[in-house]
Design a protein around this motif. Sequence first.
Motif, PDB file in Angstrom:
ATOM      1  N   ASP A 119      10.218  48.659  42.439  1.00  4.02           N
ATOM      2  CA  ASP A 119      10.446  50.371  42.157  1.00  4.02           C
ATOM      3  C   ASP A 119       9.019  50.623  43.345  1.00  4.02           C
ATOM      4  OD1 ASP A 119      12.161  50.127  40.099  1.00  4.02           O
ATOM      5  OD2 ASP A 119      10.403  50.685  38.658  1.00  4.02           O
ATOM      6  N   GLU A 120       7.923  50.086  43.167  1.00  6.26           N
ATOM      7  CA  GLU A 120       6.997  50.602  44.624  1.00  6.26           C
ATOM      8  C   GLU A 120       7.890  50.482  45.635  1.00  6.26           C
ATOM      9  OE1 GLU A 120       2.872  50.209  43.942  1.00  6.26           O
ATOM     10  OE2 GLU A 120       3.967  48.179  42.869  1.00  6.26           O
TER      11      GLU A 120
ATOM     12  N   SER B 113      10.568  53.376  46.541  1.00  2.63           N
ATOM     13  CA  SER B 113       9.961  54.107  46.257  1.00  2.63           C
ATOM     14  C   SER B 113       9.304  54.541  47.588  1.00  2.63           C
ATOM     15  CB  SER B 113       8.456  54.346  44.793  1.00  2.63           C
ATOM     16  OG  SER B 113       7.651  53.725  45.320  1.00  2.63           O
TER      17      SER B 113
ATOM     18  N   TRP C 296       0.338  50.208  50.547  1.00  2.00           N
ATOM     19  CA  TRP C 296       1.307  51.181  49.464  1.00  2.00           C
ATOM     20  C   TRP C 296       1.427  50.441  48.245  1.00  2.00           C
ATOM     21  CZ3 TRP C 296       0.744  56.432  48.620  1.00  2.00           C
ATOM     22  CH2 TRP C 296       0.306  57.534  49.659  1.00  2.00           C
ATOM     23  N   LEU C 297       1.771  48.845  48.411  1.00  2.74           N
ATOM     24  CA  LEU C 297       2.382  48.695  47.396  1.00  2.74           C
ATOM     25  C   LEU C 297       0.793  48.109  46.658  1.00  2.74           C
ATOM     26  CD1 LEU C 297       4.420  46.014  48.859  1.00  2.74           C
ATOM     27  CD2 LEU C 297       4.824  47.959  47.135  1.00  2.74           C
ATOM     28  N   ARG C 298       0.899  48.836  44.782  1.00  4.68           N
ATOM     29  CA  ARG C 298      -0.036  48.490  44.191  1.00  4.68           C
ATOM     30  C   ARG C 298      -0.257  47.346  43.502  1.00  4.68           C
ATOM     31  NH1 ARG C 298      -2.745  53.325  44.457  1.00  4.68           N
ATOM     32  NH2 ARG C 298      -1.636  55.186  45.098  1.00  4.68           N
ATOM     33  N   THR C 299       1.268  47.023  43.084  1.00  4.69           N
ATOM     34  CA  THR C 299       0.655  45.691  42.032  1.00  4.69           C
ATOM     35  C   THR C 299       1.947  44.658  42.695  1.00  4.69           C
ATOM     36  OG1 THR C 299       3.720  46.527  42.141  1.00  4.69           O
ATOM     37  CG2 THR C 299       1.579  47.473  40.269  1.00  4.69           C
TER      38      THR C 299
ATOM     39  N   ARG D 119       0.887  51.644  35.904  1.00  3.09           N
ATOM     40  CA  ARG D 119       2.105  52.175  35.471  1.00  3.09           C
ATOM     41  C   ARG D 119       3.541  52.176  34.304  1.00  3.09           C
ATOM     42  NH1 ARG D 119       3.074  54.731  39.782  1.00  3.09           N
ATOM     43  NH2 ARG D 119       2.851  54.115  42.285  1.00  3.09           N
TER      44      ARG D 119
ATOM     45  N   ASN E  36      -2.661  59.525  44.282  1.00  5.86           N
ATOM     46  CA  ASN E  36      -1.501  58.487  45.124  1.00  5.86           C
ATOM     47  C   ASN E  36      -2.263  58.872  46.457  1.00  5.86           C
ATOM     48  OD1 ASN E  36       1.193  58.215  45.429  1.00  5.86           O
ATOM     49  ND2 ASN E  36       1.191  60.215  47.454  1.00  5.86           N
TER      50      ASN E  36
END
Length: 379
Positions: free
Chosen positions: A20-21, A24, A52-55, A185, A215
């Motif tokens: 999903d990330e 996005s 940007w990738l948090r996970t 998330r 953000n």
Amino acid sequence: MGKVTLIATAAMGIEAIVADEVRSLGYEDCVVENGKVIFEADELAICRANLWLRTADRVKLKVGEFKATTFDELFERTKRLDWARYIPVNAEFPVIGKSVKSTLFSVSDCQSIVKKAVVESLKNTYKGTTWFEENGPFYRIEIAMLNDVATLTIDTSGVALHKRGYRTEQGEAPLKETLAAALVRLSRWTADRPFIDPVCGSGTIAIEAALIGQNIAPGFNRDFASENWDWIGQNNWDKARVEVEDLAKYDQPLQIMGSDIDHRMVNIANDNAFEAGLGDLITFKQMQVKDITTRDEYGVIIGNPPYGERLGEEKEVEEIYKDMGKVFEKLPTWSVYMLTSHPDFEKLYGKQATKKRKLFNGFIRTDYYQYWGPKPPRV
């Protein structure tokens, strides 16, 4: 350079969130597999994905993939790949490896053969070079053997992505920042709702929530191995970092609280939040779970309580779970999300979860118990 194939690696159970990330960020065409998300993109995507990738755990550049059941095959097929497309003549290029369910089970032999093959391939391009000094930018190659298929990648991240750079100290069983972000998330929390972590430890879940709420890119405060790669270019990195600044919502008000019974952990959480530049946005308090009260409505509670796996801890932990059930019952509009490996959590909490999701906290198999409250009314 044109298109490259990137692999965002992920912990088991959160691959869909990583996908999903990736989408996005605008990279719609991605494939989800066990432990990874694969997508085609350009050089700029390497910068953006890392920032940007948090996970995700890492962003790797895929160089090649083929079947190999003999060392000769591994050597020849590796040598045929266009390594000079990515690796300059002065690069430092160590090789790491792993092998699962494969004929070529010796990892050290696979590493050594891949290293020799890459050297031979580079010699074919960099004519006249007989010895590589390896004193330049860092390109870590990985040979991963799975069911006799060799996948060759170069790590673009360097230090793993969960190392955001804000943790000054941590507790005994710290939650990885990437998993903390995944918990937030999965709760679908939004910045206009109050947020509580009642067992906050070193503050990771609350800090990740604040980064999501405003953000702020999780990689804004750190460096990456691929920043020194000439073929990506400083322009792309500058462009990606400008985007990070432009998209941050520093004026977004947040109502985030973390509490813990241990005053030392509350101090650590405070220090970590200030290190992340979020110290004024999160309130940390020393408090027992049973003392939590609020007049706010439609909030979200997320926690990673102790699991009771240490000797003599179980009774204490079970009391915490019972206290949670009693306290949160008085907050009927709130949603509650708890991560634990304790098999009797629902019984102790006093209520069956709306939904359970299997996740791995390191090597511990856990369940993410989700108690959904009513949706907030539309303003």
